[in-house]
Enzyme design. Sequence first.
Site, PDB file in Angstrom:
ATOM      1  N   SER A  76     -42.935 -57.086-139.825  1.00 54.24           N
ATOM      2  CA  SER A  76     -41.702 -56.871-139.839  1.00 54.24           C
ATOM      3  C   SER A  76     -40.954 -57.796-140.342  1.00 54.24           C
ATOM      4  O   SER A  76     -40.885 -58.980-140.502  1.00 54.24           O
ATOM      5  CB  SER A  76     -41.307 -56.508-138.578  1.00 54.24           C
ATOM      6  OG  SER A  76     -39.789 -56.084-138.397  1.00 54.24           O
TER       7      SER A  76
ATOM      8  N   THR B 276     -36.575 -55.322-138.642  1.00 50.29           N
ATOM      9  CA  THR B 276     -36.455 -55.019-137.390  1.00 50.29           C
ATOM     10  C   THR B 276     -36.378 -56.472-136.543  1.00 50.29           C
ATOM     11  O   THR B 276     -35.664 -56.570-135.527  1.00 50.29           O
ATOM     12  CB  THR B 276     -37.814 -54.252-136.741  1.00 50.29           C
ATOM     13  OG1 THR B 276     -37.696 -52.797-137.324  1.00 50.29           O
ATOM     14  CG2 THR B 276     -37.804 -54.239-135.225  1.00 50.29           C
TER      15      THR B 276
ATOM     16  N   ARG C 229     -43.296 -53.129-131.469  1.00 47.69           N
ATOM     17  CA  ARG C 229     -43.630 -52.470-132.602  1.00 47.69           C
ATOM     18  C   ARG C 229     -45.236 -52.393-132.533  1.00 47.69           C
ATOM     19  O   ARG C 229     -46.076 -53.357-132.492  1.00 47.69           O
ATOM     20  CB  ARG C 229     -43.135 -53.134-133.728  1.00 47.69           C
ATOM     21  CG  ARG C 229     -43.732 -52.939-134.917  1.00 47.69           C
ATOM     22  CD  ARG C 229     -43.159 -53.572-136.523  1.00 47.69           C
ATOM     23  NE  ARG C 229     -41.830 -53.056-136.631  1.00 47.69           N
ATOM     24  CZ  ARG C 229     -41.409 -52.610-138.004  1.00 47.69           C
ATOM     25  NH1 ARG C 229     -42.150 -53.042-138.834  1.00 47.69           N
ATOM     26  NH2 ARG C 229     -39.984 -52.052-137.809  1.00 47.69           N
TER      27      ARG C 229
ATOM     28  N   HIS D  30     -39.195 -44.067-135.442  1.00 50.23           N
ATOM     29  CA  HIS D  30     -38.520 -45.152-135.666  1.00 50.23           C
ATOM     30  C   HIS D  30     -36.976 -44.986-135.400  1.00 50.23           C
ATOM     31  O   HIS D  30     -36.351 -44.977-136.430  1.00 50.23           O
ATOM     32  CB  HIS D  30     -38.999 -45.616-137.183  1.00 50.23           C
ATOM     33  CG  HIS D  30     -38.488 -46.964-137.338  1.00 50.23           C
ATOM     34  ND1 HIS D  30     -38.180 -47.871-136.554  1.00 50.23           N
ATOM     35  CD2 HIS D  30     -38.598 -47.673-138.682  1.00 50.23           C
ATOM     36  CE1 HIS D  30     -37.795 -48.894-137.279  1.00 50.23           C
ATOM     37  NE2 HIS D  30     -38.290 -48.921-138.387  1.00 50.23           N
TER      38      HIS D  30
ATOM     39  N   ASP E 283     -38.898 -42.801-148.112  1.00 50.67           N
ATOM     40  CA  ASP E 283     -39.657 -43.971-147.528  1.00 50.67           C
ATOM     41  C   ASP E 283     -40.782 -44.382-148.215  1.00 50.67           C
ATOM     42  O   ASP E 283     -41.081 -43.515-149.275  1.00 50.67           O
ATOM     43  CB  ASP E 283     -39.665 -43.727-146.070  1.00 50.67           C
ATOM     44  CG  ASP E 283     -40.281 -44.824-145.274  1.00 50.67           C
ATOM     45  OD1 ASP E 283     -40.052 -46.080-145.695  1.00 50.67           O
ATOM     46  OD2 ASP E 283     -40.607 -44.689-143.998  1.00 50.67           O
TER      47      ASP E 283
ATOM     48  N   TRP F 290     -44.519 -44.310-149.408  1.00 50.72           N
ATOM     49  CA  TRP F 290     -45.478 -43.253-149.121  1.00 50.72           C
ATOM     50  C   TRP F 290     -46.846 -43.932-148.727  1.00 50.72           C
ATOM     51  O   TRP F 290     -47.712 -43.071-148.344  1.00 50.72           O
ATOM     52  CB  TRP F 290     -46.096 -42.825-150.630  1.00 50.72           C
ATOM     53  CG  TRP F 290     -44.852 -42.234-151.517  1.00 50.72           C
ATOM     54  CD1 TRP F 290     -43.901 -41.833-150.985  1.00 50.72           C
ATOM     55  CD2 TRP F 290     -44.706 -42.118-152.788  1.00 50.72           C
ATOM     56  NE1 TRP F 290     -42.850 -41.457-151.787  1.00 50.72           N
ATOM     57  CE2 TRP F 290     -43.580 -41.497-153.173  1.00 50.72           C
ATOM     58  CE3 TRP F 290     -45.515 -42.288-153.945  1.00 50.72           C
ATOM     59  CZ2 TRP F 290     -43.013 -41.169-154.523  1.00 50.72           C
ATOM     60  CZ3 TRP F 290     -45.097 -41.953-155.159  1.00 50.72           C
ATOM     61  CH2 TRP F 290     -44.061 -41.371-155.438  1.00 50.72           C
ATOM     62  N   ILE F 291     -47.031 -45.126-148.195  1.00 48.73           N
ATOM     63  CA  ILE F 291     -48.141 -45.753-147.709  1.00 48.73           C
ATOM     64  C   ILE F 291     -47.845 -46.605-146.551  1.00 48.73           C
ATOM     65  O   ILE F 291     -47.174 -47.842-146.703  1.00 48.73           O
ATOM     66  CB  ILE F 291     -49.129 -46.790-148.781  1.00 48.73           C
ATOM     67  CG1 ILE F 291     -49.402 -45.518-150.116  1.00 48.73           C
ATOM     68  CG2 ILE F 291     -50.306 -47.030-148.150  1.00 48.73           C
ATOM     69  CD1 ILE F 291     -49.869 -46.405-151.141  1.00 48.73           C
TER      70      ILE F 291
ATOM     71  N   CYS G   6     -35.350 -47.149-146.161  1.00 48.28           N
ATOM     72  CA  CYS G   6     -35.434 -48.060-145.000  1.00 48.28           C
ATOM     73  C   CYS G   6     -35.908 -49.403-145.219  1.00 48.28           C
ATOM     74  O   CYS G   6     -35.755 -50.453-144.639  1.00 48.28           O
ATOM     75  CB  CYS G   6     -36.242 -47.502-143.842  1.00 48.28           C
ATOM     76  SG  CYS G   6     -37.952 -47.256-144.019  1.00 48.28           S
TER      77      CYS G   6
END
Length: 354
Positions: free
Chosen positions: A90, A93, A141, A168, A263, A265-266, A303
């Site tokens: 992260s 976050t 998380r 999320h 966002d 795709w993977i 994001c």
Amino acid sequence: MLFNLKNLYRITKLTQNSKHLPRHFCRGPPNQMNVCLKGRDLLTLQNYTADELKYLLWVASDLKQRIKDKGEYLPLMQGKSLAMIFEKRSTRTRLSAETGFALLGGHSSFLTKQDIHLGTNESLTDTARVLSSMTNAILARVYKHNDLDLMTKEATIPVINGLSDLYHPLQILADYLTLQEHYGGLNGLTIAWIGDGNNVLHSIMTSAAKLGMHLRIATPKGFEPDLRITKVTEQYSKEYGTRLLLTTDPLEAANGANVLVTDTWISMGQEEEKRRRLKAFQGYQITMQTVQSAASNWTFLHCLPRKPEEVDDEVFYSPRSLVFQEAENRKWTIMAVMVSLLTDYSPQLQMPTF
């Protein structure tokens, strides 16, 4: 009375499947919205009412103005500690939680999967009980949302979802604060999601209608949002009188939208699916051609981290892109969550228009 009986009943109802009693009662002066969140968990925005969502955004706006704009020092977390359990990597976050909690006078402890293996080296039950005895809140998380559900049943302190495979919520609160600041309100906006039916989308789906926003979703076949969440979203759309569209056509989703959102795709844990996913998402890149179908006052959200195949540079770095304001607001909204779940704080500034 020291607290609102309606809020007490609601909190008790939410915890009726737990062996624990409600964790706290609000003792401070009632706020303008008569909302009390102290002692609550935040796993999904589905569990929060329209007024409760507005209250969190109000607190975020209030803290941002008082601390950032006016330079006030608000040690609301002084003497409190936050346990941060992160199974996934992260940036935003972690930084928003650590810097935000410190800015409020608190202390955070960051634990990775090398430090603690949920349910492996120590059971989730034991972990939740130990952390409850040493800290005031848990920010987790995780890969599996079920781990959060179990943790909340055993913890006697608030548990906050820092991201799971299903939701999320912290990200979406930041998105909504960003849109409120830009448009001056949320009611009546149309959000177009173009991309994967993932956890970020799920959090939008379980909250947008409560704030009066319409939703248009475009996902490739086989990558639709969770059917259970879609059914809840359809119910919300009817209840709050908003419009909902699900399609496989990105341009149809973008048609008339005020806000374009995508966002990755993977997602983390899907690396082995990269080739299949890149093929499936061809035609889903947001470009200037896409935004030509949108409303004249369109804006763009992501994001982060962003890949060029998801949105081209012309849109991503345009003046209409709010991605970096959105990233900053991660801090103010997570601070609002912590303040609301751990204190009796009432915003001092006027409530924004929603």
